[in-house]
Design a protein around this motif. Structure first.
Motif, PDB file in Angstrom:
ATOM      1  N   GLU A  57       0.831  -1.204   0.000  1.00  0.00           N
ATOM      2  CA  GLU A  57       0.000   0.000   0.000  1.00  0.00           C
ATOM      3  C   GLU A  57       0.863   1.250   0.000  1.00  0.00           C
ATOM      4  OE1 GLU A  57      -2.753  -0.047   3.259  1.00  0.00           O
ATOM      5  OE2 GLU A  57      -4.072  -1.476   2.271  1.00  0.00           O
ATOM      6  N   SER A 151      -6.682  -6.553  -2.866  1.00  0.00           N
ATOM      7  CA  SER A 151      -7.058  -5.706  -1.724  1.00  0.00           C
ATOM      8  C   SER A 151      -7.134  -6.577  -0.463  1.00  0.00           C
ATOM      9  CB  SER A 151      -8.394  -5.023  -1.981  1.00  0.00           C
ATOM     10  OG  SER A 151      -9.422  -5.976  -2.092  1.00  0.00           O
ATOM     11  N   GLY A 152      -6.642  -6.041   0.614  1.00  0.00           N
ATOM     12  CA  GLY A 152      -6.642  -6.752   1.879  1.00  0.00           C
ATOM     13  C   GLY A 152      -5.417  -7.645   2.074  1.00  0.00           C
TER      14      GLY A 152
END
Length: 159
Positions: A57, A151-152
């Motif tokens: 990220e 994502s995650g």
């Protein structure tokens, strides 16, 4: 009459060679290895590395997504080595039992987090993988953003 028959046979042979000749000279595409996903793979001794990639990220910490398949009769401690932003070597280990597969990240229960790196999404990051006394390999892993199917999967961003 024989001349026409011979000419017809030669013409048929030439047409057959002309229409199928390229298959005699090129290799089958299905026999060539390729990485069918976003990650990359290689083989190191008896351990196959499949779909290795990093998800981040912030570009400073990244989760290693990897699948390791050990085909040997012995369990192996696979070492993942990389250099952080201060050029210090960091080692992390993943134990893979004999004749088994360990997947980290998306399908696996745990992840290896590379910390203190400088690897923004869209770049390639060098990671050296080895085990035991086998000659290891340096892989340039793609660094992907924690979006969509990833994502995650990234570690928490650092302040």
């Amino acid at each position: 009459m024989r001349a026409r028959l011979a000419a017809s046979a030669v013409l048929v042979a030439l047409m057959t060679i002309g229409t199928t000749g390229c298959t005699f000279m090129t290799s089958q595409a299905t026999t060539q290895h390729y990485d069918p996903s976003d990650g990359i793979g290689t083989t190191i001794g008896d351990v196959k590395v499949n779909n290795a990639l990093l998800v981040t990220e912030d570009g400073k910490n990244a989760s290693l997504i990897i699948s390791l398949a050990n085909s040997s009769a012995y369990g192996e401690n696979v070492t993942i080595q990389y250099e952080d932003a201060t050029m210090a070597k960091v080692n992390d280990g993943i134990f893979v039992n004999s004749d088994s597969v360990v997947s980290l990240g998306a399908d696996g229960p745990s992840t290896v987090v590379l910390t203190g790196i400088d690897a923004p999404a869209g770049s390639l990051f060098p990671v050296f993988i080895r085990y035991g006394d086998t000659t290891g390999k340096q892989l340039w892993l793609p660094v992907l953003a924690a979006e969509g199917e990833y994502s995650g999967l990234a570690p928490a961003a650092t302040p």
